[in-house]
Design an enzyme around this catalytic site. Sequence first.
Site, PDB file in Angstrom:
ATOM      1  N   ASN A  63      -5.211   8.608   0.808  1.00 46.86           N
ATOM      2  CA  ASN A  63      -5.765   8.017   2.034  1.00 46.86           C
ATOM      3  C   ASN A  63      -6.126   9.067   3.073  1.00 46.86           C
ATOM      4  OD1 ASN A  63      -5.983   5.302   1.553  1.00 46.86           O
ATOM      5  ND2 ASN A  63      -4.226   4.694   2.773  1.00 46.86           N
ATOM      6  N   ASP A 106       0.818  -1.209   0.000  1.00 51.61           N
ATOM      7  CA  ASP A 106       0.000   0.000   0.000  1.00 51.61           C
ATOM      8  C   ASP A 106       0.856   1.265   0.000  1.00 51.61           C
ATOM      9  OD1 ASP A 106      -2.291  -1.449  -0.096  1.00 51.61           O
ATOM     10  OD2 ASP A 106      -2.860  -1.165   1.998  1.00 51.61           O
TER      11      ASP A 106
END
Length: 297
Positions: free
Chosen positions: A149, A75
Site C-alpha cells: 500500500n 486489510d
Amino acid sequence: MTDSLASIGTIGLFGNPAKAELPAAVKVIKDQCTRFGTRLFASTDLEAALAKDVSCVPNPELVKVADVVVALGGDGTMLRAARVLGLSGVPLLGVNLGSLGYLTDVPVQELEEAIKILLAGKCHLDRRARVYGSVWRNGQRLAGTNALNDLVVNMGSLPRALDMELTLDGDSLGRFLGDGIIVSTPTGSTAYSLSAGGPICHPSVLGLIISPICPHSLGMRPLIVSKDTKIELILHETGEGASLTTDGQKAIELADGDRVVFREADNEVALVKFPQSHFYRVLRHKLNWGGTKRLGS
C-alpha cells in the site's frame, strides 16, 4: 498486469487468530480441499484457534509449500500476508472477516463458492506493484523496506512538525513543514493517501503517488509521478523524532539529516481475482462512490 492461475495442489492459510469467524471459515475451506483432493496447511500463528485436524507450519515453510495463500481477516491481515510472502511470488487471496476489507476480495458469506471457483481454476492473477524505500544516514544505507500500500514518514509521538525537503530526479521542490509524507502505490491510493487528499489511481497505472500530510504550504500538493522517478525526502529537522512505517505496521526510526529514497520495488504481489472482480465496482460499493442513496431510489 493479469495472467492465469496455475493449478492448485496446496492451499496455505494465513489469518487473524482474534477473529471469531476464523474457525468456521477454515472448516469451509478444509471441506472444499477434501472434495477437490487439495492439501491444506495453516500458519502456526493460527494453531491455537484451529481444530487439530489442520496441519500448521511456520510461515517460511508455508510460503514454500503453498500454491496459493488465503488470508483470513481484514486489510491489515492482507498487508501482513503480503509481507510474509516477500519475493516468493505465491498468489494471495483475501477473505474479509473484518469491516471494510478493501483489499480482501471475498466476503465470508461467499467463501464456499469462491473456493470452488478457485480450485476449479477459474480465477486470474492481478499483479500489483510495491513501493520500496531505503533510509540513508551519513552516506550509509541504514535500512530498506517494501510495501504493497504505502510507505509513510510520520512525526514522532509529540505533535511537532517535520522540516522536510522533497526532490524528484534530483530537482528540489523546496523545503516545507508538515506532519509527514505518504508515498503510495496505485493499490494504496484508496488507503491513507486518499484520506490525506491524494488521488485515486487504477491499479494498472505505472506510477507512484506522493501525498504530503498536513503541509504548512499551499503549494505542496499531491503528485502522481512515473514509476521510474527517484523520490527523495530529506529530513532537515525532526523535532521530537520521526519514523518510516511500512503499510502501517513495521517502523524504522529516523533522525535529523536522514534521507529516505523511494522507488517502485523490483517485485510484485500476485492477487487472486475472480471473473466478477472489477475495480470501479469495488470503488462504488466499498467507498460509497457517488454518495448516499436517495430515499425511494
